[in-house]
Design an enzyme around this catalytic site. Sequence first.
Site, PDB file in Angstrom:
ATOM      1  N   CYS A   3      -0.816  -5.703  -0.855  1.00  0.00           N
ATOM      2  CA  CYS A   3      -1.099  -4.556  -1.724  1.00  0.00           C
ATOM      3  C   CYS A   3      -0.817  -5.004  -3.148  1.00  0.00           C
ATOM      4  CB  CYS A   3      -0.215  -3.377  -1.326  1.00  0.00           C
ATOM      5  SG  CYS A   3      -0.569  -1.863  -2.236  1.00  0.00           S
TER       6      CYS A   3
ATOM      7  N   CYS B 247      -9.924   2.004  -5.489  1.00  0.00           N
ATOM      8  CA  CYS B 247      -8.594   1.907  -6.094  1.00  0.00           C
ATOM      9  C   CYS B 247      -8.673   2.367  -7.543  1.00  0.00           C
ATOM     10  CB  CYS B 247      -8.069   0.478  -6.043  1.00  0.00           C
ATOM     11  SG  CYS B 247      -6.425   0.294  -6.775  1.00  0.00           S
TER      12      CYS B 247
END
Length: 427
Positions: free
Chosen positions: A159, A353
């Site tokens: 991540c 994102c």
Amino acid sequence: MAQILILGGGIAGISAAYEIREALGKKHEVTVVSKAAHFQFTPSNPWVAVNWRKREDITVDLATTLPRHKVKFIHAAAEKVMPEEKSVRLSNGETMTYDYLVITTGPELAFDEIEGLGPNGFTNSVCDVDHATEAQPHWEEFCANPGPIVVGAVQGASCYGPAYEFAMIMDTDLRKRKLRHKVPMTFVTAEPYVGHLGLGGVGDTKGLLESEMRERHIRWITNAKVDKIEDGKMTVTELNEDGSLKKVHELPFGFSMMLPAFRGIPALMGVEGLTNPRGFVIVDKHQRNPTYPDIFSAGVCIAIPPLEATAVPVGVPKTGYMIESMVTAIAQNLKEILADKEPTHEGTWNAICLADFGDGGVVFVAQPQNPPRNVNWSSSGKWVHLAKIAFEKYFLRKVRKGTTEPYFEKAVMQMLKINKLKDKEQA
């Protein structure tokens, strides 16, 4: 009446609870078990660490919220999943049985894999709201006596967005305090290049993020393996693309935040056929475990192989849009199974994102997540910061009101509309 047991109360777990409740109706029982008493909007944790948010701003109490929406709640950690017995042993001494289990626990944070890493070592974390809250006084102490910063993601991390976000947010906050000129900043990442993100890049994320870091005077080290962290010093080995040694860096710091690698929670470790050696849940295209068809899973805790071989191990992210699509597939598949049908629904596994930089940001859309893609787009601007604030507000409202509205999907559609408008303007 079927007993549906959901492990985890994060974005995946709460979304699963509400969607399954709606899909199955009132005749089936839905229970959420969570080691945390609250839901946290994890994407806002970087703001918490620099005192732009407080813990209470981004959390929702589950014990009072879930029962209002006909979902039972048990505040306890899962100690052992026992699929042969269709049961889960909990930390409160209770053993829960189930007809169907939905695993949405998120990961265990593997700070212990690197000496000195994490809140119990010498670096801070924004992976959990409690960690981000603990980082607040450390940040204020640092600002009172500024020095070098080292920020990024260690080997095996999966991540990367929050690492970039937190680097830029710290930069923005320091500029607001008129302290930026006193703080050398280094971004350290296992990625083979800036903007790889575990996805091989999306659109021009490489160019956008490199440009942003140059603009903000943040130097970077890629293909980086963090060897150990001491009080005020990080030892990092930088590798060439072929895995050979390029350089060993000893980086001084007054403040550091490094994202750890993830692994499955201890309750899942070593269950043959359920998880891989790292403890992540194995699922098929219907989010269903092939060995135990009464177990489903979604979110960060599922097993997805790395996109490609890299000099330093790089994991694959699971973003909110992807998680929502997994959850919807699970809810609809359970509905079909309980109607004596075969499951047909699949998660889209697309990625979006919104990376907030405090005064701007970068957004990317990847459909599907791994290339080759039908949509491969990234953009930047101040509007991304405002979009992130709006999204925080809307998702917290979703949790409080018990709605099943797919906020991530709505965001994707809006991003693509913006992209089409920009293309028309350029044409």
